[in-house]
Write a protein that holds these residues in place. Structure first.
Motif, PDB file in Angstrom:
ATOM      1  N   THR A   1      -0.445   6.134   3.357  1.00 49.61           N
ATOM      2  CA  THR A   1      -1.736   5.467   3.559  1.00 49.61           C
ATOM      3  C   THR A   1      -2.793   6.163   2.719  1.00 49.61           C
ATOM      4  O   THR A   1      -2.591   7.279   2.215  1.00 49.61           O
ATOM      5  N   GLU A   2      -3.929   5.510   2.584  1.00 50.70           N
ATOM      6  CA  GLU A   2      -5.027   6.107   1.814  1.00 50.70           C
ATOM      7  C   GLU A   2      -5.499   7.411   2.465  1.00 50.70           C
ATOM      8  O   GLU A   2      -5.769   8.401   1.769  1.00 50.70           O
ATOM      9  N   LYS A   3      -5.571   7.435   3.790  1.00 52.68           N
ATOM     10  CA  LYS A   3      -6.001   8.636   4.500  1.00 52.68           C
ATOM     11  C   LYS A   3      -5.035   9.796   4.248  1.00 52.68           C
ATOM     12  O   LYS A   3      -5.449  10.935   4.012  1.00 52.68           O
ATOM     13  N   GLU A   4      -3.737   9.493   4.283  1.00 52.09           N
ATOM     14  CA  GLU A   4      -2.740  10.535   4.025  1.00 52.09           C
ATOM     15  C   GLU A   4      -2.813  11.015   2.577  1.00 52.09           C
ATOM     16  O   GLU A   4      -2.630  12.199   2.299  1.00 52.09           O
ATOM     17  N   LEU A   5      -3.100  10.111   1.654  1.00 50.27           N
ATOM     18  CA  LEU A   5      -3.215  10.508   0.254  1.00 50.27           C
ATOM     19  C   LEU A   5      -4.402  11.449   0.057  1.00 50.27           C
ATOM     20  O   LEU A   5      -4.317  12.435  -0.694  1.00 50.27           O
ATOM     21  N   GLN A   6      -5.508  11.156   0.737  1.00 51.57           N
ATOM     22  CA  GLN A   6      -6.701  11.991   0.601  1.00 51.57           C
ATOM     23  C   GLN A   6      -6.474  13.424   1.054  1.00 51.57           C
ATOM     24  O   GLN A   6      -7.090  14.359   0.533  1.00 51.57           O
ATOM     25  N   SER A   7      -5.570  13.602   2.024  1.00 44.09           N
ATOM     26  CA  SER A   7      -5.307  14.953   2.538  1.00 44.09           C
ATOM     27  C   SER A   7      -4.012  15.550   1.971  1.00 44.09           C
ATOM     28  O   SER A   7      -3.608  16.643   2.369  1.00 44.09           O
ATOM     29  N   PHE A   8      -3.377  14.849   1.038  1.00 49.05           N
ATOM     30  CA  PHE A   8      -2.092  15.298   0.478  1.00 49.05           C
ATOM     31  C   PHE A   8      -2.277  16.558  -0.358  1.00 49.05           C
ATOM     32  O   PHE A   8      -3.143  16.627  -1.230  1.00 49.05           O
TER      33      PHE A   8
ATOM     34  N   ILE B   1       1.670  10.833  -9.244  1.00 48.59           N
ATOM     35  CA  ILE B   1       0.805  11.178 -10.371  1.00 48.59           C
ATOM     36  C   ILE B   1       0.043  12.467 -10.075  1.00 48.59           C
ATOM     37  O   ILE B   1      -0.064  13.361 -10.924  1.00 48.59           O
ATOM     38  N   GLN B   2      -0.464  12.562  -8.855  1.00 47.46           N
ATOM     39  CA  GLN B   2      -1.178  13.783  -8.451  1.00 47.46           C
ATOM     40  C   GLN B   2      -0.259  14.999  -8.524  1.00 47.46           C
ATOM     41  O   GLN B   2      -0.667  16.080  -8.969  1.00 47.46           O
ATOM     42  N   THR B   3       0.984  14.824  -8.113  1.00 48.50           N
ATOM     43  CA  THR B   3       1.950  15.930  -8.155  1.00 48.50           C
ATOM     44  C   THR B   3       2.184  16.375  -9.593  1.00 48.50           C
ATOM     45  O   THR B   3       2.224  17.583  -9.882  1.00 48.50           O
ATOM     46  N   TYR B   4       2.326  15.410 -10.492  1.00 49.50           N
ATOM     47  CA  TYR B   4       2.510  15.765 -11.900  1.00 49.50           C
ATOM     48  C   TYR B   4       1.304  16.559 -12.400  1.00 49.50           C
ATOM     49  O   TYR B   4       1.458  17.579 -13.089  1.00 49.50           O
TER      50      TYR B   4
ATOM     51  N   GLU C   1       0.833  -1.208   0.000  1.00 53.26           N
ATOM     52  CA  GLU C   1       0.000   0.000   0.000  1.00 53.26           C
ATOM     53  C   GLU C   1       0.866   1.255   0.000  1.00 53.26           C
ATOM     54  O   GLU C   1       0.489   2.266  -0.612  1.00 53.26           O
ATOM     55  N   ARG C   2       2.017   1.204   0.653  1.00 53.11           N
ATOM     56  CA  ARG C   2       2.908   2.364   0.595  1.00 53.11           C
ATOM     57  C   ARG C   2       3.378   2.604  -0.835  1.00 53.11           C
ATOM     58  O   ARG C   2       3.484   3.752  -1.281  1.00 53.11           O
ATOM     59  N   TYR C   3       3.655   1.524  -1.550  1.00 52.36           N
ATOM     60  CA  TYR C   3       3.986   1.665  -2.970  1.00 52.36           C
ATOM     61  C   TYR C   3       2.823   2.332  -3.722  1.00 52.36           C
ATOM     62  O   TYR C   3       3.011   3.269  -4.501  1.00 52.36           O
ATOM     63  N   GLN C   4       1.627   1.822  -3.498  1.00 51.57           N
ATOM     64  CA  GLN C   4       0.467   2.321  -4.240  1.00 51.57           C
ATOM     65  C   GLN C   4       0.218   3.809  -3.985  1.00 51.57           C
ATOM     66  O   GLN C   4       0.079   4.595  -4.930  1.00 51.57           O
ATOM     67  N   TYR C   5       0.169   4.180  -2.709  1.00 49.58           N
ATOM     68  CA  TYR C   5      -0.211   5.559  -2.398  1.00 49.58           C
ATOM     69  C   TYR C   5       0.905   6.544  -2.713  1.00 49.58           C
ATOM     70  O   TYR C   5       0.638   7.692  -3.086  1.00 49.58           O
ATOM     71  N   GLY C   6       2.149   6.105  -2.612  1.00 53.29           N
ATOM     72  CA  GLY C   6       3.248   6.955  -3.046  1.00 53.29           C
ATOM     73  C   GLY C   6       3.197   7.181  -4.552  1.00 53.29           C
ATOM     74  O   GLY C   6       3.392   8.303  -5.040  1.00 53.29           O
ATOM     75  N   TYR C   7       2.918   6.117  -5.286  1.00 51.13           N
ATOM     76  CA  TYR C   7       2.784   6.178  -6.747  1.00 51.13           C
ATOM     77  C   TYR C   7       1.662   7.135  -7.145  1.00 51.13           C
ATOM     78  O   TYR C   7       1.839   8.021  -8.007  1.00 51.13           O
TER      79      TYR C   7
ATOM     80  N   GLY D   1      12.191  17.233   3.325  1.00 51.07           N
ATOM     81  CA  GLY D   1      10.952  17.279   4.093  1.00 51.07           C
ATOM     82  C   GLY D   1       9.938  18.267   3.559  1.00 51.07           C
ATOM     83  O   GLY D   1       8.840  18.399   4.115  1.00 51.07           O
ATOM     84  N   LYS D   2      10.267  18.971   2.491  1.00 51.17           N
ATOM     85  CA  LYS D   2       9.302  19.903   1.894  1.00 51.17           C
ATOM     86  C   LYS D   2       8.094  19.149   1.371  1.00 51.17           C
ATOM     87  O   LYS D   2       6.960  19.625   1.461  1.00 51.17           O
ATOM     88  N   ILE D   3       8.347  17.976   0.804  1.00 51.80           N
ATOM     89  CA  ILE D   3       7.260  17.089   0.383  1.00 51.80           C
ATOM     90  C   ILE D   3       7.239  15.889   1.320  1.00 51.80           C
ATOM     91  O   ILE D   3       8.242  15.195   1.469  1.00 51.80           O
ATOM     92  N   VAL D   4       6.093  15.674   1.964  1.00 53.37           N
ATOM     93  CA  VAL D   4       5.906  14.493   2.811  1.00 53.37           C
ATOM     94  C   VAL D   4       5.003  13.539   2.044  1.00 53.37           C
ATOM     95  O   VAL D   4       3.802  13.786   1.895  1.00 53.37           O
TER      96      VAL D   4
END
Length: 336
Positions: A322-329, A166-169, A156-162, A315-318
């Motif tokens: 997790t899915e919860k962290e991705l939702q608030s990223f 994509i969101q950053t791009y 899941e860390r792989y998935q949400y980081g990935y 640390g500028k980008i954290v």
């Protein structure tokens, strides 16, 4: 029959290891050796220690989760060090390690709080973040994919980081690259990995990241079969060589280095129970050098990846894990 085989294995190996300075047993996850990924990387770390220190190395394959406790027990009865890999082995090590206080256990992808256990975790999300940004930048269809093995925390860390990459791009480039995500439910089923990848290709994805152990080899095969314009992204090891030109990059984690360092700590007397997390900052995770595909990537994209890597390290980008962290990223302002 299983008990008899284990007893026989222990008796034979006990005779074989008498008088040797250090005996290391590697107990595989169910993916087993030959996955060209997670288990193979761990075994490579053991082999590094064999070459460096002349230790005796042995391996016991696990074919199902029911094998974990008997395999770990058999190993601990004759070993100085037991290397156990895979999140799903956590409960088994928690049961077995306390029974063998004089044996050191080195675990990968999970933590066990015991005085004879040194655990290594990885910030998989950080390496996958760079892979996700690269996938989005290189997609011609505006759609990419993710194929997971089993939804456990490391995967899941792989998935949400990935997905965060994509969101950053999208945010930084005014794009709308979409991601298709699914799990095959196994780390040892290449056919299932290939089928899910082909399904994502049919839905318009042209780049698919597989974090699925042996199952992920099916993704690489699917990309090669699909032909030019389709890419896989490898995992754990540098898998680019498996289909040169069809593996865009690999999201790597240095399981080999962690295993080697754990064994080394036993040899040099610095073994310390507890948990170590390897990150982008210490090169514990990252992306492959893209030996066969770097010439396809614009210099501007390579520069952007370098900037993002430094932003994660500082640390500028954290990067969400997790899915919860991705939702608030929230993507911070970045100057390329």
């Amino acid at each position: 029959m299983r008990k008899f085989l284990i007893a026989f294995l222990v008796s034979i190996l006990a005779l074989a290891t008498v008088g040797l300075p250090l005996t290391v047993f590697f107990v595989t996850d169910t993916g087993g050796l030959g996955d060209k990924s997670f288990n193979d990387s761990a075994w490579a770390g053991v082999q590094m220690a064999v070459k460096e220190y002349g230790i005796t190395a042995n391996v016991i394959q696990s074919y199902e989760q029911a094998d974990y406790v008997p395999n770990l027990t058999a190993a601990a009865q004759v070993a100085d060090v037991v290397v156990a890999v895979g999140f799903m082995m956590q409960d088994a090590v928690s049961k077995v390690a306390p029974q063998f206080p004089n044996v050191k256990f080195i675990t990968i992808d999970f933590s066990v709080d015991a005085p004879n256990v040194e655990s290594f975790l990885f910030a998989e999300n950080q390496g996958a973040y760079l892979a996700g940004y690269l996938a989005a930048a290189m997609s011609k269809t505006g759609k990419v994919g993710f194929v997971g093995g089993i939804p456990i925390p490391p995967v899941e860390r792989y998935q949400y980081g990935y997905e965060a990459g994509i969101q950053t791009y999208n945010v930084l480039n005014g794009a709308n690259v979409q991601v298709l995500s699914g799990y095959v439910g196994s780390f040892d089923d290449p056919a299932a990995g290939k089928a899910m990848t082909n399904s994502q290709f049919s839905e318009g994805a042209d780049i698919v990241f597989a974090a699925a152990g042996l199952s992920g080899l099916g993704t690489i095969e699917a990309a090669k079969d699909a032909g030019p314009g389709h890419f896989a992204i490898g995992v754990d090891q540098d898998q680019d060589y498996l289909a040169p030109g069809y593996v865009l990059t690999s999201a790597m984690k240095r399981v080999d280095v962690a295993v080697f360092d754990g064994i080394k700590s036993v040899i040099d007397g610095t073994f310390k129970a507890g948990t170590v997390t390897l990150t982008l900052k210490d090169n514990g995770v990252g992306i492959s050098p893209m030996t066969y595909t770097k010439q396809l990537v614009p210099a501007s994209v390579m520069h952007q990846l370098d900037v993002l890597k430094q932003a994660v390290i500082s640390g500028k980008i954290v990067v969400p894990a997790t899915e919860k962290e991705l939702q608030s990223f929230q993507v911070p302002p970045i100057q390329f």
